[in-house]
Design an enzyme around this catalytic site. Structure first.
Site, PDB file in Angstrom:
ATOM      1  N   GLU A  75       0.656  -1.229   2.644  1.00  0.00           N
ATOM      2  CA  GLU A  75       2.306  -1.245   1.724  1.00  0.00           C
ATOM      3  C   GLU A  75       2.314   0.596   2.364  1.00  0.00           C
ATOM      4  OE1 GLU A  75       0.593  -1.794  -2.209  1.00  0.00           O
ATOM      5  OE2 GLU A  75       1.904  -3.731  -1.632  1.00  0.00           O
ATOM      6  N   GLU A 111      -0.051 -10.378   1.145  1.00  0.00           N
ATOM      7  CA  GLU A 111      -0.952 -10.545   0.064  1.00  0.00           C
ATOM      8  C   GLU A 111       0.026 -11.254  -0.919  1.00  0.00           C
ATOM      9  OE1 GLU A 111      -1.723  -5.703  -1.248  1.00  0.00           O
ATOM     10  OE2 GLU A 111      -1.056  -6.074  -2.784  1.00  0.00           O
TER      11      GLU A 111
END
Length: 807
Positions: A432, A535
């Protein structure tokens, strides 16, 4: 190897782990964990040779001082309201005079963080990254035949430097290493497969040998391969000349006939023995566990292990274990990983950092795939709540502060240390880092419908997203210096923004975080891109996005275990959406996952009271209890992979047979409560495949407890003490919350009592703890090689329990 082709076949894949949990692989190593002096707080001359540490606390490592400390609502919620700080560790070493002809090294598995190491008052080095293993050469400063003082300063004063709990201190093993001046380099043996067939595997063995002498040397390097029964199946040797004060690398091919492959159901491991000899005398050796397997990544068909296409059923995990903090023993990791396999998991993502070496070894041994990850931040830190939760202005502490100087070296050291594990199937360079506007931004964010929660258009004064592609290219190139046998990946949080940059194109395979809705459109737009869910959520929709799209090879759910940090408002202890709680108990959503992932027949029975206005509510978090008020309307759910199921109460059918619901993964019945035994029966093709039963319980009456093993016990092992509250008939009471006191006599100590509660204000390290859901987990550590241990468990108004262990 070109990973950008539509079919990515990784046939150069024999990967090897090491025998012990210290993967440096050279010299004579000694575990250096006992009897360190510890001082919490900074000292001006804490590294001096003759600093008086006699009044310091004496302890063993691994050690995490944060988890021992008192939580405070004024501290950072991101790391669980627990403090960091600065501390010193010191240890006196006696280095024999007989070792004067050796090199002396110190190896740290991990120190969180900003560690500085001193020997006899001399500063040796600093390592900012708290997750990376590292080593120093102490030889020039050693007093052979005399007293030597090792000191370590740990600076975790920026205790809000992560979005999850990190721990503080020397929280992994430390080894002292004696080595001949000519020895195998740190992480200097690497194996890959040049070719692999049913009848033969051809291995390429790369060995780095270091010569610390001032003159050139001639040595012989030999390798022998042994099967799991100890039979030699291959050998190779060659002569090598090494210049003075230099490192020499050579490769040699070896053949194994009729190789047995490493896979998830049969994780077969060979042993490689490597020796360095000079003038007929062995001067260095190492043993390595080895697994042979191949990986295939295909943009249309997904992932294959040994040519068998399959779905990666993975979970994300952090590195703490509740009351143990970051200092987690191997025994605890083994139990946790086996529990993941029990619920059908076949892969773990080490989010978002390298973990203890024993984790990889255990995955090699029990058959779990691993995504090894290096960073959560690159050149800029992410926002973090410095004081409390959602209060004030977010701060910007973080590992990004040293990324520019250390990032490539940290990544290289992770890969060099871990590349010999067959369980590892990919390297991740980031998580991220492309979260829109935290910190990178791009004009595409102004487009209507683009962005995520908290994203409000393009922020032109923030770093431009094009930097993502530049950094990714550098990191991928660095990774490929050390391993070409696995793809390099990253977990993208802002695929829309990143697709406007070179970031995804720099990767071999691309992970999407919570972006299932883009799978099909991006597969069509980028047909050569290998995609997976790096994820994802726990829900059925996220799983079906993987199951029903052949080109998506798998998912990694957030998370496998509850974990400390990333907490909510005080007194929240951490994140609680895991499938297994902090006390090591599988939660209802873990059993739901088992029904989705496991291939053998399974069923779980859960219940919850329901009102007439809630009849549309279907929960995947239903507790396994059968205690209500007479006549209450109760929804009974089963999480099963059977084709159909029915329900019985006290032997009488109370729920007609119902088919599996592929929209929810849940079969349910609404029935009025009556006490007794509730049983679900699952059928495949009309034949009974599985039964599961729960029953009503009475009032708490006594304590039952058992250790997870009673034999083959050594000093410093970690035993799991399972504690349960039962009624007078011996039935488990899942609603009990009695307070338990644990007293131990004999050669053992209590490391902690873990309830799984999310209340950070509790003390989980002492001998008194309140049960949660009728259960408690104790961590017991024997302190001697043999003896008798008695564990007394007591609670007011309950019958006590004594567990006796003779070993």
């Amino acid at each position: 190897m070109n990973f950008k082709k539509k079919l990515i076949a990784l046939c150069c894949l024999i990967q090897f782990g090491v025998v012990a949990s210290f993967a440096q692989g050279f010299g004579e190593r000694q575990l250096l964990n006992e009897s360190w002096h510890f001082h919490l707080g900074d000292l001006k001359y804490g590294g001096a040779e003759y600093c008086d540490d006699s009044s310091w606390r004496l302890l063993d490592i691994p050690h995490d001082w944060s988890v021992e400390s008192k939580a405070s609502p004024s501290l950072a919620s991101c790391t669980g309201f627990l403090p960091g700080g600065i501390a010193w560790y010191r240890k006196t070493l006696q280095i024999p005079e007989a070792k004067e002809d050796k090199r002396v090294y110190i190896y740290f598995g991990g120190v969180y963080n900003n560690s500085e190491v001193f020997i006899n008052g001399k500063w040796i080095g600093k390592r900012p990254n708290g997750y990376i293993s590292f080593m120093y050469d102490l030889t020039p400063y050693i007093h052979f035949g005399g007293r030597n003082v090792l000191a370590v300063r740990v600076d975790h004063s920026q205790d809000a430097d992560s979005r999850w709990y990190t721990g503080s201190g020397i929280y992994r093993d430390v080894h002292l290493v004696y080595a001949n001046p000519i020895h195998i380099n740190l992480w200097g043996v690497h194996y890959t497969t040049k070719s692999q067939g049913k009848n033969k595997a051809l291995l390429s063995v790369q060995t780095e040998v270091v010569n610390k002498k001032d003159r050139a040397a001639h040595v012989k390097v030999s390798h022998k391969v042994y099967d799991a029964l100890g039979k030699q199946v291959s050998s190779s040797s060659y002569d090598q000349k090494i210049s003075s004060n230099s490192l020499n690398t050579q490769q040699k091919q070896m053949a194994i006939t009729n190789p047995i492959l490493w896979d998830l159901d049969h994780p077969y491991l060979y042993t490689i023995k490597t020796e360095i000899s000079q003038n007929g005398v062995v001067i260095d050796r190492t043993e390595t566990k080895a697994g042979i397997r191949s990986l295939t990544y295909d943009s249309n068909k997904g992932f294959a292990l040994n040519g068998h296409f399959m779905k990666v059923k993975g979970v994300c995990i952090h590195h703490d274990a509740g009351c143990l903090g970051a200092a987690v023993p191997r025994d605890v990791w083994k139990r946790r990983l086996l529990q993941l396999k029990e619920i059908g998991c076949n892969a773990i993502r080490l989010s978002h950092n390298p973990q203890a070496e024993c984790v990889y070894e255990l995955c090699d041994e029990i058959g779990l795939l691993v995504k090894d990850e290096a960073f959560d931040e690159w050149e800029y830190p992410k926002k973090k709540w410095i004081e409390g939760w959602n209060k004030g202005t977010p701060g910007f502490q973080g590992s990004a502060n040293y990324f520019r100087e250390w990032g490539k070296r940290d990544l290289g050291d992770m890969i060099r240390r871990d590349r010999n594990h067959p369980s590892i199937i990919m390297w991740s360079i980031g998580n991220e880092v492309d979260y829109p506007n935290d910190p990178y931004s791009h004009p595409i964010l102004n487009k209507e419908g683009i962005g995520q929660q908290h994203v409000k258009g393009y922020h032109k004064n923030q770093p431009h997203a094009e930097r993502l592609g530049d950094i990714a290219k550098e990191l991928v190139a660095e990774a490929k210096k050390y391993d070409l046998s696995r793809p390099v990946t990253a977990a993208l949080a802002g695929a829309v923004m990143s697709n406007e940059t070179d970031y995804p194109g720099a990767l071999d395979i691309v992970g999407y975080n919570y972006t299932e809705k883009r799978y099909k459109q991006d597969h069509e737009k980028y047909p050569d891109r290998v995609l997976y869910g790096s994820e994802t959520r726990h829900d059925m929709k996220a799983w079906k996005a993987v199951r029903d799209n052949e080109f998506i090879f798998g998912q990694f759910i957030w998370t496998g275990f509850d974990y400390l940090g990333e907490a909510g408002p005080w007194p929240s202890r951490g994140f609680t959406t895991g499938m297994i709680d902090l006390a090591g108990h599988i939660k209802p959503n873990g059993y739901y996952r088992r029904a989705l992932w496991l291939e053998s027949p399974t069923a779980y029975l859960g219940t919850y009271k329901i009102k007439a206005t809630q009849k549309g509510r279907i929960s995947t978090h239903a507790p396994s209890i059968w205690n209500y008020e007479q006549g209450d309307l109760v929804r009974v759910v089963t999480y099963t992979n059977c084709e159909e199921a029915d329900l019985y109460l006290n032997g009488q059918k109370v729920g007609d047979i119902k088919p599996y619901d592929d929209q929810t993964g849940v079969i349910f019945w609404d029935i009025p409560y009556m006490p007794g035994k509730l049983e679900v029966r699952g059928y495949n093709k009309g034949i009974l495949a599985v039964k599961e039963m729960i029953q009503s319980s009475g009032l708490p009456y006594g304590i039952q407890a058992s250790l997870d093993r009673m034999t083959d016990i050594k000093a410093k092992d970690c035993l799991h003490l399972e504690i349960r509250i039962v009624d007078k008939e011996g039935r488990f009471v899942p609603l009990a919350d009695n307070q338990i006191t644990c007293q131990i006599t004999g050669p053992a100590k209590l490391l902690g009592l873990e309830s799984g509660s999310s209340n950070v204000a509790d003390n989980y390290r002492d001998a008194v703890q309140r049960c949660k859901n009728g259960q408690l987990l104790g961590y017991i550590q024997p302190t001697e090689a043999s003896g008798e241990i008695k564990i007394l468990l007591s609670s007011p108004l309950l019958k006590s329990e004594i567990v006796t262990l003779k070993y």
